[in-house]
Design an enzyme around this catalytic site. Structure first.
Site, PDB file in Angstrom:
ATOM      1  N   HIS A   1       1.199  -1.424   0.049  1.00 43.23           N
ATOM      2  CA  HIS A   1       0.162  -0.335   0.139  1.00 43.23           C
ATOM      3  C   HIS A   1       0.958   1.180   0.188  1.00 43.23           C
ATOM      4  O   HIS A   1       1.365   0.422   0.414  1.00 43.23           O
ATOM      5  CB  HIS A   1      -1.216   0.055   0.896  1.00 43.23           C
ATOM      6  CG  HIS A   1      -1.704  -1.023   1.789  1.00 43.23           C
ATOM      7  ND1 HIS A   1      -1.018  -2.387   2.238  1.00 43.23           N
ATOM      8  CD2 HIS A   1      -2.821  -1.224   0.988  1.00 43.23           C
ATOM      9  CE1 HIS A   1      -1.961  -3.269   2.085  1.00 43.23           C
ATOM     10  NE2 HIS A   1      -3.120  -2.957   1.542  1.00 43.23           N
TER      11      HIS A   1
ATOM     12  N   ASP B   1       2.220   2.197   3.407  1.00 40.77           N
ATOM     13  CA  ASP B   1       3.256   1.070   3.783  1.00 40.77           C
ATOM     14  C   ASP B   1       4.671   1.714   3.616  1.00 40.77           C
ATOM     15  O   ASP B   1       5.814   1.235   4.138  1.00 40.77           O
ATOM     16  CB  ASP B   1       3.153  -0.509   3.494  1.00 40.77           C
ATOM     17  CG  ASP B   1       2.063  -1.434   3.469  1.00 40.77           C
ATOM     18  OD1 ASP B   1       1.291  -0.202   3.972  1.00 40.77           O
ATOM     19  OD2 ASP B   1       1.622  -2.127   2.517  1.00 40.77           O
TER      20      ASP B   1
ATOM     21  N   GLU C   1     -10.391  -7.128  -4.482  1.00 42.78           N
ATOM     22  CA  GLU C   1     -10.087  -8.473  -3.392  1.00 42.78           C
ATOM     23  C   GLU C   1     -11.888  -8.277  -2.674  1.00 42.78           C
ATOM     24  O   GLU C   1     -11.957  -7.510  -2.143  1.00 42.78           O
ATOM     25  CB  GLU C   1      -9.304  -7.561  -2.593  1.00 42.78           C
ATOM     26  CG  GLU C   1      -9.285  -8.837  -1.930  1.00 42.78           C
ATOM     27  CD  GLU C   1      -7.730  -8.509  -0.650  1.00 42.78           C
ATOM     28  OE1 GLU C   1      -6.666  -8.049  -1.075  1.00 42.78           O
ATOM     29  OE2 GLU C   1      -7.703  -8.901   0.551  1.00 42.78           O
TER      30      GLU C   1
ATOM     31  N   GLU D   1      -8.489 -13.741  -1.594  1.00 45.99           N
ATOM     32  CA  GLU D   1      -7.957 -14.066  -0.367  1.00 45.99           C
ATOM     33  C   GLU D   1      -8.234 -15.211   0.731  1.00 45.99           C
ATOM     34  O   GLU D   1     -10.041 -15.025   0.900  1.00 45.99           O
ATOM     35  CB  GLU D   1      -8.531 -13.024   0.874  1.00 45.99           C
ATOM     36  CG  GLU D   1      -7.071 -13.443   2.071  1.00 45.99           C
ATOM     37  CD  GLU D   1      -7.067 -12.272   2.863  1.00 45.99           C
ATOM     38  OE1 GLU D   1      -6.483 -10.805   2.539  1.00 45.99           O
ATOM     39  OE2 GLU D   1      -7.567 -12.240   4.508  1.00 45.99           O
TER      40      GLU D   1
ATOM     41  N   HIS E   1     -10.953 -14.120   3.561  1.00 44.91           N
ATOM     42  CA  HIS E   1     -11.604 -13.800   3.469  1.00 44.91           C
ATOM     43  C   HIS E   1     -12.813 -14.450   2.704  1.00 44.91           C
ATOM     44  O   HIS E   1     -14.096 -14.328   2.936  1.00 44.91           O
ATOM     45  CB  HIS E   1     -11.575 -12.164   2.727  1.00 44.91           C
ATOM     46  CG  HIS E   1     -10.970 -11.374   2.561  1.00 44.91           C
ATOM     47  ND1 HIS E   1     -10.681 -10.609   1.946  1.00 44.91           N
ATOM     48  CD2 HIS E   1     -10.268 -11.055   3.620  1.00 44.91           C
ATOM     49  CE1 HIS E   1      -9.795  -9.718   2.249  1.00 44.91           C
ATOM     50  NE2 HIS E   1      -9.491  -9.838   3.649  1.00 44.91           N
TER      51      HIS E   1
ATOM     52  N   ASP F   1      -5.781 -13.460   9.037  1.00 46.90           N
ATOM     53  CA  ASP F   1      -4.520 -13.534   8.228  1.00 46.90           C
ATOM     54  C   ASP F   1      -3.465 -14.332   9.007  1.00 46.90           C
ATOM     55  O   ASP F   1      -1.732 -14.259   8.948  1.00 46.90           O
ATOM     56  CB  ASP F   1      -4.011 -12.119   8.178  1.00 46.90           C
ATOM     57  CG  ASP F   1      -5.025 -11.359   7.508  1.00 46.90           C
ATOM     58  OD1 ASP F   1      -5.789 -11.710   6.430  1.00 46.90           O
ATOM     59  OD2 ASP F   1      -4.761 -10.018   7.820  1.00 46.90           O
TER      60      ASP F   1
ATOM     61  N   ASP G   1      -0.484 -12.128   2.299  1.00 48.00           N
ATOM     62  CA  ASP G   1      -1.530 -11.336   2.912  1.00 48.00           C
ATOM     63  C   ASP G   1      -1.506 -12.086   4.469  1.00 48.00           C
ATOM     64  O   ASP G   1      -2.650 -12.237   5.196  1.00 48.00           O
ATOM     65  CB  ASP G   1      -2.529 -10.964   2.595  1.00 48.00           C
ATOM     66  CG  ASP G   1      -3.161  -9.665   2.853  1.00 48.00           C
ATOM     67  OD1 ASP G   1      -2.106  -9.363   4.113  1.00 48.00           O
ATOM     68  OD2 ASP G   1      -4.470  -8.969   2.705  1.00 48.00           O
TER      69      ASP G   1
HETATM   70  C1  XLS Z   1      -7.222  -6.591   4.588  1.00 39.55           C
HETATM   71  C2  XLS Z   1      -6.765  -6.425   3.518  1.00 39.55           C
HETATM   72  C3  XLS Z   1      -5.930  -6.049   2.672  1.00 39.55           C
HETATM   73  C4  XLS Z   1      -6.020  -5.896   0.786  1.00 39.55           C
HETATM   74  C5  XLS Z   1      -4.518  -5.346   0.518  1.00 39.55           C
HETATM   75  O1  XLS Z   1      -8.024  -7.211   4.413  1.00 39.55           O
HETATM   76  O2  XLS Z   1      -6.057  -8.249   3.142  1.00 39.55           O
HETATM   77  O3  XLS Z   1      -4.954  -6.341   3.324  1.00 39.55           O
HETATM   78  O4  XLS Z   1      -5.103  -7.368   0.859  1.00 39.55           O
HETATM   79  O5  XLS Z   1      -5.450  -3.327   1.058  1.00 39.55           O
HETATM   80 CA    CA Z   2      -5.795  -9.651   0.987  1.00 42.03          CA
HETATM   81 CA    CA Z   3      -6.787 -10.656   5.918  1.00 41.00          CA
END
Ligand code: XLS
Ligand code: CA
Ligand code: CA
Length: 445
Positions: free
Chosen positions: A107, A110, A238, A274, A277, A315, A344
């Site tokens: 990001h 970051d 995403e 992801e 998610h 995560d 991630d």
């Molecule tokens: C947060 C997301 C984030 C995305 C990028 O839950 O996973 O980290 O991957 O903004």
């Molecule tokens: Ca992510």
């Molecule tokens: Ca996540």
């Protein structure tokens, strides 16, 4: 970069090598053997891994109940400075090089500390990306994707593209523009939209239609700008159902695909799926991958893991070999990814040493290597594919094909049903047998 001298940060950690499944060396791969040939190609070609800048170089263990447990200053005198930003670049590239990770994701905030003045933040991004470019040339490591953080700054409390404020919308636009500039400068393959604050808490204060349409307007502007500066890669959504917002507009793959198609964005966008998610959406990871793939939108993967007992975004590094196997089956079936596998993921709060950072990536890379090896074995075994072929065999009949080609109508189908009086039993789904086949293939020899 002037005034900065490179020093090894992970001095006590050597290059991580493949030593095989019997190795007891915690700092060695047991399954990830980049050169091993799987279905005609070296493993590393199937598994373009990426390091997430935010978790690996940023997250230091702070949670709602306590402060940092790890030291991620990487030798900088003060965190949140440009000296620290550069130390993170050094640490990141040394880390990726030692593990053989070919890509990274980031990001904007970051990479550099965010200033109160966006012009200053942008200058910092120019400076750090010059430095990153030098490191990329030195190491051959590449940028997988970039993104703008449009969820941490308080101005985004009511959303970014979905904000009620035109000025906040302008800041989202400005951050996206700059993040796209940097993505192009670093040769990034993709650009991600994750909409943590693109959602709402209550309908009592929310104009859902305006918010969703405005997100699409912002994405359209991003595509137009990106293409105008030579970005040829994919834009990604995403999906995530909740956290931090209660209702997030990109709930899951199906919702995001519907949104992209409804707003004419489906030619420029794919999905970044992801695993964690998917869990939060009440789906399996492989379900989300399949829905993306059958719509031609499987782009990239955030390779992590949720927790079946926890309803939030933990995560974790992936260790579930079944999930990795089913995920790799989807990826192989889809003909691979145009993106990559971004970890991630963050170490658990008490895993707070530099060695833990390496061990976590070793776990993730080994888990996906096992997933790949197993998925290839399942494909080569062929019983699952053959079962499915038989299960749907009636669709190869003359009538089946007529329906598929859109040449049948309800009247003639109803006539056939009347003639048959009753349909044949459609046949067993044999789930338990197929699960046993999977176990046999995985553990049989
Ligand atoms: C947060 C997301 C984030 C995305 C990028 O839950 O996973 O980290 O991957 O903004
Ligand atoms: Ca992510
Ligand atoms: Ca996540």
């Amino acid at each position: 970069m002037k005034g900065y001298h490179y020093m090894a940060i992970f001095k006590d950690i050597d290059v991580i090598r493949y030593e095989g499944p019997k190795s007891k060396n915690p700092l060695a791969f047991k399954f990830y053997d980049p050169e091993r040939i799987v279905m005609g190609k070296p493993m590393k070609e199937y598994l373009p891994f990426a390091m997430s800048w935010w978790h690996n170089l940023g997250a230091a263990g702070t949670d709602m109940f306590g402060r940092d447990t790890s030291d991620k200053s990487f030798g900088a005198a003060q965190k949140g400075t440009m000296e620290h930003a550069k130390a993170k670049v050094d640490a990141g590239f040394e880390f990726m090089k030692k593990l053989g990770i070919p890509y990274f994701c980031w990001h904007d905030v970051d990479l550099v500390p965010e200033s109160d003045d966006i012009n200053v933040t942008n200058q910092r991004l120019d400076e750090i990306s010059d430095y990153i470019l030098v490191k990329m040339k030195e190491t051959g490591i590449k940028c997988l994707w970039g993104t703008a953080n449009m969820f941490s700054n308080p101005r985004f409390m009511n959303g970014a593209g979905s904000s009620n404020s035109v000025d906040v919308f302008c800041f989202a636009a400005a951050q996206i523009k700059k993040a796209l500039d940097i993505t192009v400068k670093l040769g990034g393959k993709g650009y991600v939209f994750w909409g943590g604050r693109e959602g709402y808490e209550t309908l009592l204060n929310t104009d859902v239609k305006l918010e969703i349409d405005n997100i699409a307007r912002l994405m359209r502007m991003a595509v137009d700008y990106g293409r105008s500066i030579g970005f040829k890669g994919d834009f990604y959504i995403e999906p995530k159902p909740k956290e931090p917002s209660k209702h997030q507009y990109d709930f899951d793959a199906a919702t995001a695909i519907g949104f992209l198609k409804a707003h004419g964005l489906d030619k420029d966008f794919k999905l970044n799926i992801e695993a964690n998610h998917a869990t939060l959406a009440g789906h399996t990871f492989e379900h989300e991958l399949r829905i993306s793939a059958i719509n031609g939108m499987l782009g990239s993967i955030d390779a992590n893991e949720g927790d079946p007992q926890l309803g939030w975004d933990v995560d974790r590094f992936p260790m579930d070999v079944y999930t990795a196997t089913y995920a790799m089956l989807e990826v192989l079936e889809a003909g691979g990814l145009t993106g990559g596998f971004n970890f991630d993921a963050k170490t658990r709060r008490p895993s707070n040493t530099y060695e833990d950072m390496f061990k976590a990536y070793i776990l993730g890379m080994d888990t996906y290597a096992l997933g790949l090896i197993n998925a290839a074995k399942i494909i080569e075994d062929g019983r699952l594919a053959e079962f499915k072929k038989q299960k749907y065999a009636s669709w190869c009949s003359e009538l089946g094909q007529k329906i598929i080609l859109g040449k049948a109508n309800l009247v003639e189908l109803a006539e056939r049903a009347a003639k048959l009086r009753d349909a044949e039993n459609p046949g067993s789904g044999s789930q338990e047998y197929l699960e046993e086949v999977v176990n046999q293939v995985l553990f049989g020899c």
